[in-house]
Motif scaffolding. Structure first.
Motif, PDB file in Angstrom:
ATOM      1  N   ASP A  97       0.838  -1.215   0.000  1.00 51.48           N
ATOM      2  CA  ASP A  97       0.000   0.000   0.000  1.00 51.48           C
ATOM      3  C   ASP A  97       0.863   1.251   0.000  1.00 51.48           C
ATOM      4  O   ASP A  97       0.651   2.188  -0.785  1.00 51.48           O
ATOM      5  CB  ASP A  97      -0.906   0.017   1.241  1.00 51.48           C
ATOM      6  CG  ASP A  97      -2.174  -0.793   1.054  1.00 51.48           C
ATOM      7  OD1 ASP A  97      -2.584  -0.997  -0.109  1.00 51.48           O
ATOM      8  OD2 ASP A  97      -2.754  -1.213   2.062  1.00 51.48           O
ATOM      9  N   GLU A 101       1.507   4.020  -3.068  1.00 59.55           N
ATOM     10  CA  GLU A 101       1.127   5.409  -2.837  1.00 59.55           C
ATOM     11  C   GLU A 101       2.305   6.338  -3.121  1.00 59.55           C
ATOM     12  O   GLU A 101       2.127   7.443  -3.645  1.00 59.55           O
ATOM     13  CB  GLU A 101       0.634   5.588  -1.407  1.00 59.55           C
ATOM     14  CG  GLU A 101      -0.067   6.906  -1.148  1.00 59.55           C
ATOM     15  CD  GLU A 101      -1.321   7.112  -1.983  1.00 59.55           C
ATOM     16  OE1 GLU A 101      -1.658   8.284  -2.248  1.00 59.55           O
ATOM     17  OE2 GLU A 101      -1.961   6.107  -2.397  1.00 59.55           O
ATOM     18  N   ARG A 104       2.581   6.818  -6.710  1.00 61.90           N
ATOM     19  CA  ARG A 104       1.549   7.754  -7.171  1.00 61.90           C
ATOM     20  C   ARG A 104       1.955   9.199  -6.915  1.00 61.90           C
ATOM     21  O   ARG A 104       1.744  10.069  -7.762  1.00 61.90           O
ATOM     22  CB  ARG A 104       0.236   7.440  -6.451  1.00 61.90           C
ATOM     23  CG  ARG A 104      -0.925   8.326  -6.863  1.00 61.90           C
ATOM     24  CD  ARG A 104      -2.170   7.984  -6.052  1.00 61.90           C
ATOM     25  NE  ARG A 104      -3.335   8.702  -6.547  1.00 61.90           N
ATOM     26  CZ  ARG A 104      -4.539   8.665  -5.990  1.00 61.90           C
ATOM     27  NH1 ARG A 104      -4.726   7.921  -4.905  1.00 61.90           N
ATOM     28  NH2 ARG A 104      -5.548   9.329  -6.499  1.00 61.90           N
ATOM     29  N   ARG A 105       2.559   9.462  -5.770  1.00 62.38           N
ATOM     30  CA  ARG A 105       2.822  10.843  -5.360  1.00 62.38           C
ATOM     31  C   ARG A 105       4.255  11.315  -5.645  1.00 62.38           C
ATOM     32  O   ARG A 105       4.511  12.517  -5.648  1.00 62.38           O
ATOM     33  CB  ARG A 105       2.508  10.997  -3.867  1.00 62.38           C
ATOM     34  CG  ARG A 105       1.061  10.656  -3.532  1.00 62.38           C
ATOM     35  CD  ARG A 105       0.688  11.009  -2.128  1.00 62.38           C
ATOM     36  NE  ARG A 105      -0.687  10.623  -1.828  1.00 62.38           N
ATOM     37  CZ  ARG A 105      -1.755  11.330  -2.183  1.00 62.38           C
ATOM     38  NH1 ARG A 105      -1.582  12.449  -2.848  1.00 62.38           N
ATOM     39  NH2 ARG A 105      -2.980  10.915  -1.882  1.00 62.38           N
ATOM     40  N   TRP A 192      -6.729   3.389  -8.311  1.00 66.23           N
ATOM     41  CA  TRP A 192      -5.546   3.165  -7.484  1.00 66.23           C
ATOM     42  C   TRP A 192      -5.856   2.189  -6.352  1.00 66.23           C
ATOM     43  O   TRP A 192      -5.064   1.297  -6.050  1.00 66.23           O
ATOM     44  CB  TRP A 192      -5.035   4.488  -6.906  1.00 66.23           C
ATOM     45  CG  TRP A 192      -4.052   5.174  -7.783  1.00 66.23           C
ATOM     46  CD1 TRP A 192      -4.249   6.264  -8.572  1.00 66.23           C
ATOM     47  CD2 TRP A 192      -2.680   4.813  -7.977  1.00 66.23           C
ATOM     48  NE1 TRP A 192      -3.104   6.602  -9.245  1.00 66.23           N
ATOM     49  CE2 TRP A 192      -2.118   5.742  -8.899  1.00 66.23           C
ATOM     50  CE3 TRP A 192      -1.859   3.808  -7.460  1.00 66.23           C
ATOM     51  CZ2 TRP A 192      -0.786   5.669  -9.312  1.00 66.23           C
ATOM     52  CZ3 TRP A 192      -0.532   3.739  -7.869  1.00 66.23           C
ATOM     53  CH2 TRP A 192      -0.013   4.669  -8.781  1.00 66.23           C
ATOM     54  N   LYS A 196      -4.076  -1.473  -5.790  1.00 70.20           N
ATOM     55  CA  LYS A 196      -3.445  -1.914  -4.539  1.00 70.20           C
ATOM     56  C   LYS A 196      -4.037  -3.249  -4.083  1.00 70.20           C
ATOM     57  O   LYS A 196      -3.302  -4.173  -3.692  1.00 70.20           O
ATOM     58  CB  LYS A 196      -3.644  -0.867  -3.447  1.00 70.20           C
ATOM     59  CG  LYS A 196      -2.916   0.433  -3.662  1.00 70.20           C
ATOM     60  CD  LYS A 196      -3.281   1.406  -2.539  1.00 70.20           C
ATOM     61  CE  LYS A 196      -2.727   2.788  -2.776  1.00 70.20           C
ATOM     62  NZ  LYS A 196      -3.147   3.738  -1.716  1.00 70.20           N
TER      63      LYS A 196
END
Length: 211
Positions: A97, A101, A104-105, A192, A196
């Protein structure tokens, strides 16, 4: 109190400048690589005089190493739950997870790391041989403990970690490909979360960590 406020304000300005420079450098290094990037180009993207960059980072290599170290530190923080988890389902699940993330960021940081390693790590080889090696050995010990406790199938810890890195970082390093296959649009929040869940199900069931 006035000197304290001035000191605090100066510190905040310094932190903001460093953050601006690092963000611009991450973008430029991700697109141009270490060899193609220049301090002038990074300064232009940051919207700052080139002299400001050299004030905070004397050389391009020192700035590059800071960018690489930043993304690695973010990854290390994501693994904190790994060590404290009761078992592989919780630990590896939370790690997946967190890593996805981060992809993604912080996609540019992941791309910088990937490009550096694919080119033989000419700038950060010492980092791979120390920090990364020590971190990997520690996580492998945790995985072996879970295996010994019968909480997951006996798999090679190193190869499991390689798979986790490759899978989660794919969403950053090959983000353009994913967007193309997604109709030309970035993954939505729901997509997203679905990604996950799918990655966790595939990996955790594959290593016998789920019923």
């Amino acid at each position: 109190m006035a000197p304290t406020r001035r000191s605090s304000s100066k510190k905040e300005r310094r932190q903001e400048s460093e953050k601006l420079i690092l963000s611009a450098a991450e973008k430029v290094f991700a697109e141009a690589g270490f060899g193609g990037a220049t301090m002038q180009l990074i300064a232009d993207v940051a919207g700052l005089p080139k002299a400001n960059l050299h004030y905070y980072f004397p050389t391009k290599e020192s700035l590059y190493r800071q960018v690489v170290q930043n993304i690695f530190q973010i990854w290390l923080q994501a693994a904190d739950i790994f060590d404290a988890a009761d078992g592989p389902a919780e630990g590896i699940g939370a790690y997946i997870d967190a890593k996805m993330e981060i992809s993604r960021r912080h996609p540019e940081g992941s791309k910088v790391w990937a490009s550096e390693v694919m080119h033989g790590a000419p700038v950060i080889q010492d980092y791979l041989e120390t920090t990364l090696m020590e971190w990997t050995a520690g996580r492998a010990d945790v995985i072996r403990r879970w295996i010994d406790e019968g909480r997951m199938d006996p798999v090679d810890p190193d190869h499991l970690l390689y798979m986790l890195w490759a899978t989660t970082q794919h969403y950053a390093d090959f983000g353009h490909q994913i967007e193309t296959l997604n109709g030309g649009a970035p993954l939505s929040d729901d997509q997203w979360e679905a990604a996950k869940a799918s990655v966790k199900q595939i990996i955790l069931r594959g290593i016998g960590a789920l019923d």
